[in-house]
Design a protein around this motif. Structure first.
Motif, PDB file in Angstrom:
ATOM      1  N   ALA A  84      35.215 -40.107  26.219  1.00 40.24           N
ATOM      2  CA  ALA A  84      34.614 -40.176  24.887  1.00 40.24           C
ATOM      3  C   ALA A  84      35.300 -39.287  23.842  1.00 40.24           C
ATOM      4  O   ALA A  84      35.615 -39.750  22.739  1.00 40.24           O
ATOM      5  CB  ALA A  84      33.124 -39.860  24.967  1.00 40.24           C
ATOM      6  N   PRO A  85      35.563 -37.995  24.122  1.00 44.18           N
ATOM      7  CA  PRO A  85      36.204 -37.180  23.084  1.00 44.18           C
ATOM      8  C   PRO A  85      37.638 -37.608  22.787  1.00 44.18           C
ATOM      9  O   PRO A  85      38.123 -37.431  21.665  1.00 44.18           O
ATOM     10  CB  PRO A  85      36.151 -35.758  23.662  1.00 44.18           C
ATOM     11  CG  PRO A  85      35.969 -35.933  25.128  1.00 44.18           C
ATOM     12  CD  PRO A  85      35.175 -37.188  25.299  1.00 44.18           C
ATOM     13  N   ILE A  86      38.322 -38.192  23.765  1.00 45.68           N
ATOM     14  CA  ILE A  86      39.683 -38.677  23.546  1.00 45.68           C
ATOM     15  C   ILE A  86      39.659 -39.876  22.618  1.00 45.68           C
ATOM     16  O   ILE A  86      40.437 -39.967  21.659  1.00 45.68           O
ATOM     17  CB  ILE A  86      40.345 -39.025  24.894  1.00 45.68           C
ATOM     18  CG1 ILE A  86      40.412 -37.774  25.777  1.00 45.68           C
ATOM     19  CG2 ILE A  86      41.726 -39.627  24.688  1.00 45.68           C
ATOM     20  CD1 ILE A  86      40.877 -38.034  27.191  1.00 45.68           C
ATOM     21  N   VAL A  87      38.739 -40.802  22.880  1.00 47.47           N
ATOM     22  CA  VAL A  87      38.585 -41.977  22.021  1.00 47.47           C
ATOM     23  C   VAL A  87      38.242 -41.544  20.603  1.00 47.47           C
ATOM     24  O   VAL A  87      38.818 -42.042  19.620  1.00 47.47           O
ATOM     25  CB  VAL A  87      37.499 -42.916  22.589  1.00 47.47           C
ATOM     26  CG1 VAL A  87      37.168 -44.024  21.602  1.00 47.47           C
ATOM     27  CG2 VAL A  87      37.948 -43.499  23.920  1.00 47.47           C
ATOM     28  N   ALA A  97      41.794 -47.340  19.358  1.00 45.16           N
ATOM     29  CA  ALA A  97      41.766 -46.854  20.738  1.00 45.16           C
ATOM     30  C   ALA A  97      41.608 -48.012  21.709  1.00 45.16           C
ATOM     31  O   ALA A  97      40.637 -48.775  21.629  1.00 45.16           O
ATOM     32  CB  ALA A  97      40.627 -45.850  20.925  1.00 45.16           C
ATOM     33  N   GLY A  98      42.556 -48.134  22.631  1.00 43.20           N
ATOM     34  CA  GLY A  98      42.503 -49.189  23.640  1.00 43.20           C
ATOM     35  C   GLY A  98      42.550 -48.633  25.041  1.00 43.20           C
ATOM     36  O   GLY A  98      43.132 -47.565  25.280  1.00 43.20           O
ATOM     37  N   VAL A 168      31.604 -46.275  25.524  1.00 41.72           N
ATOM     38  CA  VAL A 168      32.389 -45.111  25.117  1.00 41.72           C
ATOM     39  C   VAL A 168      32.860 -45.264  23.677  1.00 41.72           C
ATOM     40  O   VAL A 168      32.996 -44.284  22.946  1.00 41.72           O
ATOM     41  CB  VAL A 168      33.594 -44.925  26.065  1.00 41.72           C
ATOM     42  CG1 VAL A 168      34.598 -43.940  25.494  1.00 41.72           C
ATOM     43  CG2 VAL A 168      33.126 -44.446  27.433  1.00 41.72           C
ATOM     44  N   GLY A 169      33.123 -46.512  23.262  1.00 35.58           N
ATOM     45  CA  GLY A 169      33.577 -46.757  21.907  1.00 35.58           C
ATOM     46  C   GLY A 169      35.012 -47.210  21.779  1.00 35.58           C
ATOM     47  O   GLY A 169      35.560 -47.245  20.666  1.00 35.58           O
ATOM     48  N   PHE A 170      35.651 -47.568  22.892  1.00 32.93           N
ATOM     49  CA  PHE A 170      36.991 -48.129  22.804  1.00 32.93           C
ATOM     50  C   PHE A 170      36.961 -49.367  21.896  1.00 32.93           C
ATOM     51  O   PHE A 170      36.008 -50.148  21.917  1.00 32.93           O
ATOM     52  CB  PHE A 170      37.500 -48.531  24.188  1.00 32.93           C
ATOM     53  CG  PHE A 170      38.084 -47.402  24.995  1.00 32.93           C
ATOM     54  CD1 PHE A 170      39.351 -46.914  24.697  1.00 32.93           C
ATOM     55  CD2 PHE A 170      37.384 -46.835  26.049  1.00 32.93           C
ATOM     56  CE1 PHE A 170      39.901 -45.884  25.441  1.00 32.93           C
ATOM     57  CE2 PHE A 170      37.923 -45.800  26.796  1.00 32.93           C
ATOM     58  CZ  PHE A 170      39.191 -45.314  26.489  1.00 32.93           C
TER      59      PHE A 170
END
Length: 370
Positions: A84-87, A97-98, A168-170
């Motif tokens: 999550a924080p990376i995305v 973000a993929g 996550v939100g990708f």
């Protein structure tokens, strides 16, 4: 506006440019499959550097589908929380973000390249592998051929991982059906010698991939793109080839796939591949022209003018960069200046290093060769 730096919209997602990060395995997660600071800096650096789509490394949908014990995963909620924080950071830099989802099949359970990619024994955390058939890959142990229940479990694993990627939100999911991993193992006649409904002709050998695509589309939002990476050829007579790729691409479009990412090889060992600059671009061009599907090109694309020409000439909708981005994580920003894309913004923290935009050299070059 440079064609390479023209935004691309797929469904409800607009990617800011056509210079994308190819999935690059890092073999740097722990045995729990969670990404950590290395992945944040690695992927976040590409976002800061101006890439349009930042794709993760091949991320396993199941523990048995890891390429190595140090692979990232999305088979449990703790991994999703770590992503999550990376995305979020990638998106905060204006990038898309993929995540690439994979099951390695018979090529799973090996050590990292710097350790020889040797089979990992059980006392070092190794596990039994599965495949389309029981044929081994080179010196790796023979896998167990998947039965109907095993195939159904694989499909369900992809579906669950895609649902976690959604939560996550990708922005984008890519299914890895290339490089000799499980979905490619079913596609390739060099590996898939099954006599059931998952074998035989192109329809049977494509069945698992289409089942995975359909399962992922059930949980992946309609407004977010779904990509598939394929090996457009096995580089061996009797194997998967460009005609098969075009035929598959036509079918994938009807199942909700938005772009085909064209790589090659990996189904069987010891194959001579004619590696050279832009050596795989023709596959992306065929998919775009003959299947009517958007495509991405990858493979030893290094110079901004090369990437510009590929997109400007309609050979591909986007260019995937790998090794060149490892050498120059800010390649997109530098390329924008070289191509005269003056409206590409730099992070304010780095603005003092921005070179003056040049006049676009590509136009004359294109005219000379047309």
């Amino acid at each position: 506006m440079s064609e390479l730096f023209r935004p691309l919209t797929m469904r409800g997602v607009t990617v800011r440019n056509r210079a994308w990060v190819a999935p690059m395995c890092q073999y740097s997660a722990g045995p729990d499959g969670r990404p950590h600071d290395w992945h944040l800096v690695h992927l976040g650096g590409f976002a800061v550097g101006g890439a349009g789509l930042v794709m993760t490394e091949a991320t396993a949908v199941d523990p048995a589908g890891r390429l190595s014990p140090a692979d990232t995963g999305l088979w449990d909620d703790a991994q999703a929380e770590a992503w999550a924080p990376i995305v979020r950071f990638v998106q905060e830099q204006g990038a898309t973000a993929g995540v690439q989802l994979v099951h390695a099949g018979r090529k799973a359970c090996t050590s990292p390249p710097w350790d020889g990619q040797r089979p990992v024994p059980p006392d070092e955390g190794g596990w039994p592998t599965v495949g389309a058939t029981s044929l081994p890959f080179g010196r790796l142990p023979a896998p167990t051929a998947l039965d109907d229940a095993g195939i159904a479990a694989v499909v369900a694993s992809f579906r669950r991982a895609a649902a976690r990627a959604r939560d996550v939100g990708f922005d984008v999911v890519e299914l890895h059906a290339a490089h000799g991993y499980l979905l490619h193992q079913f596609l390739s006649p060099l590996v898939n010698t099954r006599s059931d409904r998952y074998g035989g002709g192109l329809v049977g050998r494509s069945r698992l991939l289409l089942e995975v695509v359909d399962a992922v589309r059930e949980v992946w939002p309609d407004d977010r793109p779904l990509l598939v990476r394929v090996s457009a050829t096995d580089w061996l007579e009797g194997g998967w080839d460009g005609d098969d790729t075009v035929a598959l691409a036509r079918v994938l479009g009807g199942h909700g796939v938005d772009l085909v990412d064209c790589s090659s090889g990996g189904a069987v060992p010891d194959v001579a591949v004619p590696v050279g600059p832009r050596y795989q671009v023709g596959f992306a061009e065929r998919v775009r022209a003959e299947a009517g599907m958007p495509s991405a090109a990858v493979g030893l694309i290094t110079a901004p003018c090369e990437a510009e020409e590929i997109v400007a000439r309609g050979q591909a909708d986007a260019v995937m960069l790998g090794r060149e981005l490892l050498r120059q994580p800010h390649w997109p920003l530098l390329a924008a200046a070289e191509l005269g894309a003056a409206d590409v913004s730099w992070p304010p923290q780095y603005a003092g290093a921005r070179p003056a935009p040049r006049s676009r050299p590509t136009d004359n070059h294109l005219q000379e060769e047309q």
